[in-house]
Design an enzyme around this catalytic site. Structure first.
Site, PDB file in Angstrom:
ATOM      1  N   ARG A  23       0.827  -1.220   0.000  1.00 11.43           N
ATOM      2  CA  ARG A  23       0.000   0.000   0.000  1.00 11.43           C
ATOM      3  C   ARG A  23       0.858   1.266   0.000  1.00 11.43           C
ATOM      4  O   ARG A  23       0.379   2.359  -0.215  1.00 11.43           O
ATOM      5  CB  ARG A  23      -0.974  -0.022   1.192  1.00 11.43           C
ATOM      6  CG  ARG A  23      -2.038   1.030   1.108  1.00 11.43           C
ATOM      7  CD  ARG A  23      -3.355   0.709   1.817  1.00 11.43           C
ATOM      8  NE  ARG A  23      -3.308  -0.217   2.920  1.00 11.43           N
ATOM      9  CZ  ARG A  23      -2.832   0.078   4.141  1.00 11.43           C
ATOM     10  NH1 ARG A  23      -2.382   1.285   4.399  1.00 11.43           N
ATOM     11  NH2 ARG A  23      -2.834  -0.839   5.076  1.00 11.43           N
ATOM     12  N   TYR A  48     -16.732  19.798 -11.740  1.00 12.91           N
ATOM     13  CA  TYR A  48     -17.055  18.384 -11.971  1.00 12.91           C
ATOM     14  C   TYR A  48     -18.075  17.914 -10.920  1.00 12.91           C
ATOM     15  O   TYR A  48     -17.909  18.177  -9.726  1.00 12.91           O
ATOM     16  CB  TYR A  48     -15.770  17.548 -11.898  1.00 12.91           C
ATOM     17  CG  TYR A  48     -16.024  16.074 -11.988  1.00 12.91           C
ATOM     18  CD1 TYR A  48     -16.497  15.508 -13.170  1.00 12.91           C
ATOM     19  CD2 TYR A  48     -15.821  15.242 -10.889  1.00 12.91           C
ATOM     20  CE1 TYR A  48     -16.758  14.153 -13.244  1.00 12.91           C
ATOM     21  CE2 TYR A  48     -16.077  13.881 -10.965  1.00 12.91           C
ATOM     22  CZ  TYR A  48     -16.542  13.351 -12.148  1.00 12.91           C
ATOM     23  OH  TYR A  48     -16.805  12.010 -12.221  1.00 12.91           O
ATOM     24  N   ASP A 104      -8.082  21.266 -11.444  1.00  7.33           N
ATOM     25  CA  ASP A 104      -8.397  19.981 -12.066  1.00  7.33           C
ATOM     26  C   ASP A 104      -8.047  20.138 -13.545  1.00  7.33           C
ATOM     27  O   ASP A 104      -8.701  20.869 -14.279  1.00  7.33           O
ATOM     28  CB  ASP A 104      -9.891  19.675 -11.866  1.00  7.33           C
ATOM     29  CG  ASP A 104     -10.283  18.301 -12.389  1.00  7.33           C
ATOM     30  OD1 ASP A 104      -9.636  17.824 -13.352  1.00  7.33           O
ATOM     31  OD2 ASP A 104     -11.239  17.707 -11.853  1.00  7.33           O
ATOM     32  N   LYS A 115      -9.231   9.653 -18.088  1.00  8.65           N
ATOM     33  CA  LYS A 115      -9.674  10.327 -19.307  1.00  8.65           C
ATOM     34  C   LYS A 115      -8.543  10.402 -20.348  1.00  8.65           C
ATOM     35  O   LYS A 115      -8.099   9.369 -20.803  1.00  8.65           O
ATOM     36  CB  LYS A 115     -10.252  11.696 -18.946  1.00  8.65           C
ATOM     37  CG  LYS A 115     -11.210  11.677 -17.726  1.00  8.65           C
ATOM     38  CD  LYS A 115     -12.507  10.930 -17.987  1.00  8.65           C
ATOM     39  CE  LYS A 115     -13.318  10.661 -16.711  1.00  8.65           C
ATOM     40  NZ  LYS A 115     -13.617  11.835 -15.893  1.00  8.65           N
TER      41      LYS A 115
END
Ligand SMILES: *Cc1c(COP(=O)(O)O)cnc(C)c1O
Length: 375
Positions: free
Chosen positions: A36, A87, A160, A185
């Site tokens: 992790r 968003y 962003d 994206k």
């Protein structure tokens, strides 16, 4: 850089691509102990994205994982200023944090500099998104970053950069503190993985965000990370082709009798055109347009595409189209607004498809719009 960075050792016989270590734990005594905390596949992607944005990148399980890590790093009671058309996931998350009295937020039109700066008074964080989704509004990242600090010296400015990507816009160079990405994206680019990232030059934020990533467990899978990096290698050429297609499609849509408005920052009469041309090295491949005839006509258009894909999301090699108003939380948008993520298909094939779909939209045999979707 996008092609050459993050390839590992340059020794004879070394593999050309970074490995995909499938291990949850590591032998004691080395740099890594548990899966992790780190993975060589993450490091390769982070090296490339960090080089592109000009900072230290951290890969996350998703764009929302990255966004949550930033927002959860703020102290209880902090005020976040964000665009009213940010968003949906970011807005929903902040609304939830507000409901639980963790953070509060102020929604503003970030194209309005005076209103944004007024809202920054006493705020801990200014969230920016340019171009915005799906209104394609352009906000001045450099001016807002600089002036927000005059109003509120400790304010953290976040951008962003999912829509523009570092190929077209580098917010850290414009004075932004932290860039967040939905790598899902354009960066990954093939609609096959969900992954996210943060990039910052501030070592305190690097350690805060990597700590939060470990604690929240918002870590990407090594296979997904590999796929994202494989996609990222072609970002520059994909973006060039998609952007050229988008420019052509935007011009043709504007001249189409079934289209009312086209929002694309590359069009000279877009209100943010001059700023976009200053701030970005190109207008990108996202656009939105309103279909004449309202929501039903727009739904008919989206249902009639054959080459483009009727689906949410963006940034893949294939063109995606959707009527944004079908989602809960998007009631403020024009009902007939279709968002188009222009892909890398042959532009004439794409236009022929959109033109025939708009032909279906113009037919008056409408069916009622479906109920809104919860995203
Ligand atoms: C998709 C998207 C996100 C969320 O990213 P996920 O990878 O889906 O979690 C955040 N911001 C923007 C602008 C997006 O388009």
């Amino acid at each position: 850089m996008v092609v050459s960075a993050g390839r590992g050792p340059e020794t004879p016989g070394a593999p050309v691509n970074a490995p995909i270590p499938l291990a949850s734990t590591y032998r004691s005594g080395g740099e890594l102990s548990y899966g992790r905390e780190g993975n060589a596949a993450w490091s390769a992607l982070e090296e490339v994205l960090g080089a592109l944005e000009g900072g230290t990148a951290l890969a996350f399980s998703s764009g929302m994982g990255a966004i949550a890590a930033v927002l959860e790093s703020l102290p209880v009671g902090a005020i976040v200023v964000l665009p009213a058309d940010a968003y949906t996931g970011t807005r929903t998350f902040l609304a939830d944090l507000a409901l639980r009295e963790r953070l509060s937020h102020r929604l503003v039109d970030t194209t309005d500099v005076a209103a944004t700066l007024a809202a920054c008074d006493g705020a801990a964080l200014l969230w920016l998104e340019s171009p915005s989704n799906p209104m394609m509004a352009i906000s001045d990242l450099a001016l807002l970053s600089r002036q927000a600090r005059v109003v509120s010296p400790e304010i953290v400015v976040v951008a962003d950069n999912t829509f523009a990507t570092p190929v077209l816009q580098r917010p850290l160079e414009l004075g932004v503190d932290i860039v967040v990405h939905s790598v899902t994206k354009y960066l990954a680019g093939h609609s096959d993985v969900i992954i996210g990232a943060t990039v910052t030059r501030d070592p305190r934020w690097v350690s805060a965000l990597s700590g939060r990533r470990s604690m929240h467990g918002a870590i990407p899978g090594p296979l997904e990370t590999y796929l994202a990096l494989r996609g990222l290698r072609t970002l520059d050429v994909r973006m060039q082709r998609a952007q050229a297609n988008a420019g052509e499609i935007a011009r043709r849509l504007r001249a189409h009798s079934t289209v009312e408005v086209v929002r694309y920052p590359g069009l000279a009469d877009h209100p943010g055109h001059a700023l976009a041309m200053r701030q970005m090295s190109g207008a990108g491949a996202m656009l939105s347009f309103d279909v004449r005839g309202g929501a039903e006509a727009a739904d008919r258009c989206c249902a009639a595409v054959r080459l483009a894909v009727p689906a949410t999301s963006l940034g893949g090699v294939e063109t995606l189209i959707e009527r944004r108003g079908r989602w809960v939380g998007e009631e403020a948008l024009p009902a007939a607004l279709c968002r188009l993520s222009v892909g890398i298909e042959d532009v004439e094939d794409l236009w022929a498809d959109l033109d025939q779909a708009l032909g279906h939209a113009a037919e008056q045999v409408g069916q009622p719009s479906p109920d809104r979707l919860v995203g």
